[in-house]
Design a protein around this motif. Structure first.
Motif, short mmCIF file in Angstrom:
data_model
loop_
_atom_site.label_atom_id
_atom_site.label_comp_id
_atom_site.label_asym_id
_atom_site.label_seq_id
_atom_site.Cartn_x
_atom_site.Cartn_y
_atom_site.Cartn_z
N SER A 49 -3.88 -11.73 -2.72
CA SER A 49 -2.88 -12.75 -3.02
C SER A 49 -1.77 -12.21 -3.91
O SER A 49 -0.76 -12.89 -4.13
N LEU A 50 -1.95 -10.99 -4.43
CA LEU A 50 -0.91 -10.37 -5.26
C LEU A 50 0.13 -9.64 -4.43
O LEU A 50 1.10 -9.11 -4.97
N ARG A 51 -0.05 -9.62 -3.13
CA ARG A 51 0.93 -8.97 -2.26
C ARG A 51 2.25 -9.74 -2.28
O ARG A 51 2.27 -10.95 -2.59
N PRO A 52 3.37 -9.08 -1.94
CA PRO A 52 4.68 -9.76 -1.98
C PRO A 52 4.67 -11.04 -1.14
O PRO A 52 4.04 -11.11 -0.08
N LEU A 53 5.38 -12.04 -1.62
CA LEU A 53 5.32 -13.35 -0.98
C LEU A 53 5.96 -13.37 0.41
O LEU A 53 5.52 -14.12 1.28
N TRP A 54 6.98 -12.55 0.64
CA TRP A 54 7.54 -12.53 1.99
C TRP A 54 6.53 -12.00 2.99
O TRP A 54 6.50 -12.46 4.14
N GLN A 55 5.71 -11.06 2.57
CA GLN A 55 4.65 -10.56 3.44
C GLN A 55 3.66 -11.68 3.76
O GLN A 55 3.21 -11.84 4.90
N GLN A 56 3.31 -12.46 2.73
CA GLN A 56 2.38 -13.57 2.93
C GLN A 56 2.99 -14.65 3.81
O GLN A 56 2.33 -15.18 4.71
N VAL A 57 4.25 -14.96 3.58
CA VAL A 57 4.93 -15.97 4.40
C VAL A 57 4.92 -15.57 5.87
O VAL A 57 4.59 -16.38 6.75
N GLY A 58 5.25 -14.32 6.15
CA GLY A 58 5.32 -13.87 7.54
C GLY A 58 3.96 -13.94 8.24
O GLY A 58 3.86 -14.43 9.37
N ALA A 59 2.92 -13.47 7.57
CA ALA A 59 1.60 -13.45 8.19
C ALA A 59 1.04 -14.86 8.38
O ALA A 59 0.47 -15.18 9.43
N ILE A 60 1.19 -15.72 7.37
CA ILE A 60 0.66 -17.07 7.48
C ILE A 60 1.48 -17.90 8.47
O ILE A 60 0.93 -18.73 9.21
N ARG A 61 2.75 -17.65 8.53
CA ARG A 61 3.59 -18.33 9.52
C ARG A 61 3.11 -18.03 10.94
O ARG A 61 3.02 -18.93 11.77
#
Length: 301
Positions: A72-84
């Motif tokens: 969860s400490l990974r950059p938020l844009w990376q998280q947004v892209g994958a969860i999207r």
């Protein structure tokens, strides 16, 4: 007719009405997507999931199982892209739309998805104690990641390209170094339309996407202990003297930078303030659920 038969008929009618009420709620419930917070995982959302399943039997509930714990400490844009990408099929199969609940950092991820997804069908977005307009506080989460740095010096690391590799840095909003925030914040400043860096430029479609929300529920409270200021959960922020400026007095609201004022003027923002709730308790608190979550998930017609 005997008294026993009469009681049996009355009981049967009562049970039928209860079953009908449950079925009505189930039939009018949209799928719910839950995004966990920082240093959390899917299992931490089980209390909320269980309460929802008991309240709305049969209603589809999807808890994201990505970026758990250290991830969860990974950059938020990376998280947004994958969860999207992960929730795309859920949205596509929901003809009447979906609802999203984002807890803590998960609320920012949800906001990023909503603003950047041109074909999203999110009806209601419930931000559950989320630092929607940034964080400025040396809480236990920050001390765990950066144990030897005091709050006033965080900007020296977080407002660098290296620092922005951490999700925490993506929404660190230091009121004493807003120039650094506008220059280096690669997520929050971009979503707020405050970035001065060309490659972090705001896209007009992000405002359009945000305004497709039918309802935005902002949940937070003064005893949270982590979100700083706690009013960030309702888009408030510190000024340079560390006084809290409420959402409606901020430039991002006055300028309608990403649609917040328009959404508010349409009556589509709900503010739910609950005292006495610590940060890690929001998703399991019965009062929070019944006052700030349950009323906005289903149409019990």
């Amino acid at each position: 007719m005997s008294m026993g038969v009469h009681r049996w008929i009355s009981f049967s009618i009562l049970m039928c009405s209860l079953v009908y009420d449950i079925d009505a709620k189930t039939l009018t419930c949209k799928p719910v997507i839950i995004i966990h917070g920082i240093l959390d995982g899917r299992s931490e959302m089980e209390d909320l999931t269980s309460r929802m399943e008991q309240t709305f039997p049969g209603a589809p509930v999807h808890v994201i199982n990505l970026f758990n714990y250290m991830e969860s400490l990974r950059p938020l844009w990376q998280q947004v892209g994958a969860i999207r990408r992960d929730i795309k099929s859920i949205m596509n199969s929901a003809d009447n739309g979906v609802n999203i609940i984002g807890f803590s950092q998960g609320g920012l991820v949800a906001r990023g998805i909503i603003q950047t997804m041109d074909d999203h069908n999110v009806d209601t977005f419930i931000a559950l104690s989320s630092p929607l307009n940034g964080q400025y506080g040396g809480t236990s989460y920050f001390r765990w990641v950066f144990p030897n740095i005091v709050k006033r010096n965080f900007f020296k690391i977080l407002y660098t390209r290296y620092g922005q590799r951490w999700s925490i840095a993506n929404y660190w909003r230091d009121p004493h170094h807003l120039d650094g925030y506008r220059m280096y914040s690669s997520f929050l400043a971009q979503l707020n339309n405050e970035s001065v860096v060309e490659y972090n430029s705001f896209r007009n479609s992000w405002k359009t996407n945000f305004l497709r929300l039918k309802r935005l529920v902002l949940v937070g409270g003064p005893d949270d202990g982590v979100i700083t200021p706690w009013q960030s959960s309702q888009f408030g922020a510190f000024d340079s003297d560390e006084n809290v400026v409420p959402m409606r007095n901020l430039q991002i609201y006055e300028n309608d930078s990403f649609g917040l004022k328009t959404l508010d003027n349409a009556g589509n923002i709900v503010e739910c303030v609950i005292p006495g709730v610590e940060h890690t308790k929001w998703h399991g608190d019965a009062t929070v659920f019944h006052k700030c979550i349950e009323p906005f998930l289903c149409d019990s017609k």
